[in-house]
Design a protein around this motif. Structure first.
Motif, short mmCIF file in Angstrom:
data_model
loop_
_atom_site.label_atom_id
_atom_site.label_comp_id
_atom_site.label_asym_id
_atom_site.label_seq_id
_atom_site.Cartn_x
_atom_site.Cartn_y
_atom_site.Cartn_z
N GLN A 150 0.51 -1.21 0.40
CA GLN A 150 -0.18 0.37 0.29
C GLN A 150 0.35 1.40 0.18
O GLN A 150 -0.01 2.05 0.21
CB GLN A 150 -1.17 0.10 1.17
CG GLN A 150 -2.53 -1.33 0.85
CD GLN A 150 -2.92 -1.61 2.10
OE1 GLN A 150 -3.07 -0.54 2.74
NE2 GLN A 150 -3.69 -2.23 2.30
N ASP A 151 1.86 1.36 0.31
CA ASP A 151 3.31 2.40 -0.18
C ASP A 151 3.67 2.83 -1.40
O ASP A 151 4.58 3.55 -1.43
CB ASP A 151 4.08 2.54 1.29
CG ASP A 151 3.64 2.35 3.10
OD1 ASP A 151 2.46 3.36 2.92
OD2 ASP A 151 4.31 1.33 3.44
N SER A 152 3.72 2.05 -2.25
CA SER A 152 3.81 1.87 -3.35
C SER A 152 4.15 2.94 -4.22
O SER A 152 4.35 3.11 -5.18
CB SER A 152 3.71 0.21 -3.67
OG SER A 152 2.83 -0.46 -3.90
N GLN A 153 1.91 2.84 -4.17
CA GLN A 153 0.96 4.03 -5.03
C GLN A 153 0.74 5.38 -4.22
O GLN A 153 -0.59 4.35 -3.09
CB GLN A 153 0.41 3.29 -5.67
CG GLN A 153 1.34 2.39 -6.51
CD GLN A 153 0.62 0.96 -7.54
OE1 GLN A 153 -0.82 1.38 -7.56
NE2 GLN A 153 0.81 0.02 -8.24
N THR A 154 0.50 6.05 -4.67
CA THR A 154 -0.46 7.61 -3.23
C THR A 154 -1.41 7.40 -4.36
O THR A 154 -1.96 6.98 -5.07
CB THR A 154 0.75 8.81 -3.90
OG1 THR A 154 1.91 8.66 -4.19
CG2 THR A 154 -0.08 9.86 -3.57
N LEU A 155 -2.32 7.27 -3.33
CA LEU A 155 -3.73 7.12 -3.51
C LEU A 155 -4.34 7.86 -2.01
O LEU A 155 -4.30 8.03 -1.01
CB LEU A 155 -4.67 5.75 -2.72
CG LEU A 155 -5.64 5.49 -3.74
CD1 LEU A 155 -5.79 6.05 -5.35
CD2 LEU A 155 -6.05 3.74 -3.78
N THR A 156 -5.57 8.52 -2.29
CA THR A 156 -6.42 9.73 -1.70
C THR A 156 -7.28 9.95 -1.68
O THR A 156 -7.77 10.19 -2.85
CB THR A 156 -5.24 11.01 -1.36
OG1 THR A 156 -4.11 11.36 -1.61
CG2 THR A 156 -6.32 11.87 -0.63
N ARG A 157 -8.22 9.18 -0.98
CA ARG A 157 -9.80 9.69 -0.70
C ARG A 157 -10.17 11.13 -1.20
O ARG A 157 -9.82 12.02 -0.49
CB ARG A 157 -10.19 8.64 0.35
CG ARG A 157 -12.11 8.41 0.25
CD ARG A 157 -13.01 7.91 1.46
NE ARG A 157 -12.38 6.45 1.53
CZ ARG A 157 -12.72 6.01 2.29
NH1 ARG A 157 -14.09 6.17 3.45
NH2 ARG A 157 -12.61 4.81 2.61
N VAL A 158 -10.96 12.16 -2.04
CA VAL A 158 -11.66 13.13 -2.16
C VAL A 158 -12.91 13.11 -1.70
O VAL A 158 -13.78 11.68 -1.73
CB VAL A 158 -11.60 13.13 -3.39
CG1 VAL A 158 -9.78 13.32 -3.57
CG2 VAL A 158 -11.97 12.37 -4.68
N ASP A 159 -13.59 13.84 -1.68
CA ASP A 159 -14.83 14.64 -1.11
C ASP A 159 -15.32 14.58 -2.52
O ASP A 159 -15.14 15.23 -3.99
CB ASP A 159 -15.07 16.00 -0.46
CG ASP A 159 -15.18 15.99 0.67
OD1 ASP A 159 -15.33 14.67 1.48
OD2 ASP A 159 -15.21 17.47 1.05
N PHE A 160 -16.40 13.92 -3.31
CA PHE A 160 -16.87 13.80 -4.33
C PHE A 160 -19.14 13.59 -4.02
O PHE A 160 -19.21 12.89 -3.46
CB PHE A 160 -16.79 12.35 -5.46
CG PHE A 160 -16.91 13.03 -7.17
CD1 PHE A 160 -16.07 12.68 -6.97
CD2 PHE A 160 -18.67 12.11 -7.23
CE1 PHE A 160 -16.69 13.49 -9.32
CE2 PHE A 160 -18.32 11.67 -8.15
CZ PHE A 160 -17.83 12.88 -9.34
N SER A 161 -19.69 14.36 -4.55
CA SER A 161 -21.21 14.72 -4.62
C SER A 161 -21.20 14.04 -6.64
O SER A 161 -20.95 14.53 -7.17
CB SER A 161 -21.74 15.16 -3.62
OG SER A 161 -21.11 16.60 -5.03
N TRP A 162 -22.49 13.36 -6.36
CA TRP A 162 -23.05 12.79 -7.08
C TRP A 162 -24.80 12.94 -6.87
O TRP A 162 -25.27 12.33 -6.38
CB TRP A 162 -23.36 11.67 -8.12
CG TRP A 162 -23.52 10.81 -9.47
CD1 TRP A 162 -23.85 11.55 -10.05
CD2 TRP A 162 -24.15 9.64 -9.08
NE1 TRP A 162 -24.12 11.25 -11.23
CE2 TRP A 162 -24.76 9.88 -10.97
CE3 TRP A 162 -24.96 8.78 -8.77
CZ2 TRP A 162 -25.32 8.85 -11.56
CZ3 TRP A 162 -25.08 7.99 -8.69
CH2 TRP A 162 -25.79 7.65 -10.59
#
Length: 171
Positions: A150-162
């Motif tokens: 999990q440290d090998s790739q940057t990934l950030t959860r974001v606010d998203f509305s639909w």
């Protein structure tokens, strides 16, 4: 009926095209299960970061028809018909799994290799369907995510509305 998981991504007007893709998929497939949305860097080329998510649905549509309809949705939303794999795009929709199919069908390789290779596919899939099993590997998506570097790739959860509701919260 087949359970289908689709990967969605955009790195051009990301929020606009991800929402437009969800609208088109709901019109085509009906009820959708939605993962959180993640921000991730472009992989394989220099480009703006992507927003990525996974969508789950059930369908009796044949695979070949689904693949054709998804390509049509992509081109309707600005993706060039001959876009290269590693390029910027308004909307990218990939069939990750289609039931338990494994192999090459109607020009689609299943399950999609990126499930095991890219955090931006595996993490949202593991959150959406933690107990579902990879058709070839056999482990659940939660198990696969737990074993992923999990440290090998940057990934950030974001606010998203639909459609006026949050489907994803940063955190």
């Amino acid at each position: 009926m087949n359970t289908v998981y689709l990967g969605l991504g955009s790195n051009i007007e990301r929020e606009r095209y991800l929402a437009a893709g969800l609208d088109a998929l709901q019109m085509l497939l009906g009820e959708l299960a939605l993962s959180p949305v993640y921000d991730s860097p472009a992989i394989g080329f220099d480009g703006q970061p992507f927003l990525n998510m996974v969508v789950g649905t059930s369908t009796d549509m044949p695979l070949a028809e689904m693949a054709a309809r998804l390509r049509h949705i992509e081109t309707e939303h600005g993706r060039p018909a001959r876009a290269t794999r590693f390029s910027a795009r308004q909307l990218d929709i990939d069939i990750l799994t289609f039931g338990d199919l494994a192999g090459q069908f109607a020009g689609v390789t299943l399950p999609r290799g990126e499930i095991l290779e890219n955090a931006f596919v595996l993490r949202p899939l593991a959150e959406l369907a933690p107990g579902a099993r990879h058709p070839v590997d056999g482990r659940s998506y939660a198990e696969l995510w737990a074993a992923f570097d999990q440290d090998s790739q940057t990934l950030t959860r974001v606010d998203f509305s639909w459609r006026g509701r949050f489907i994803s919260r940063a955190g």
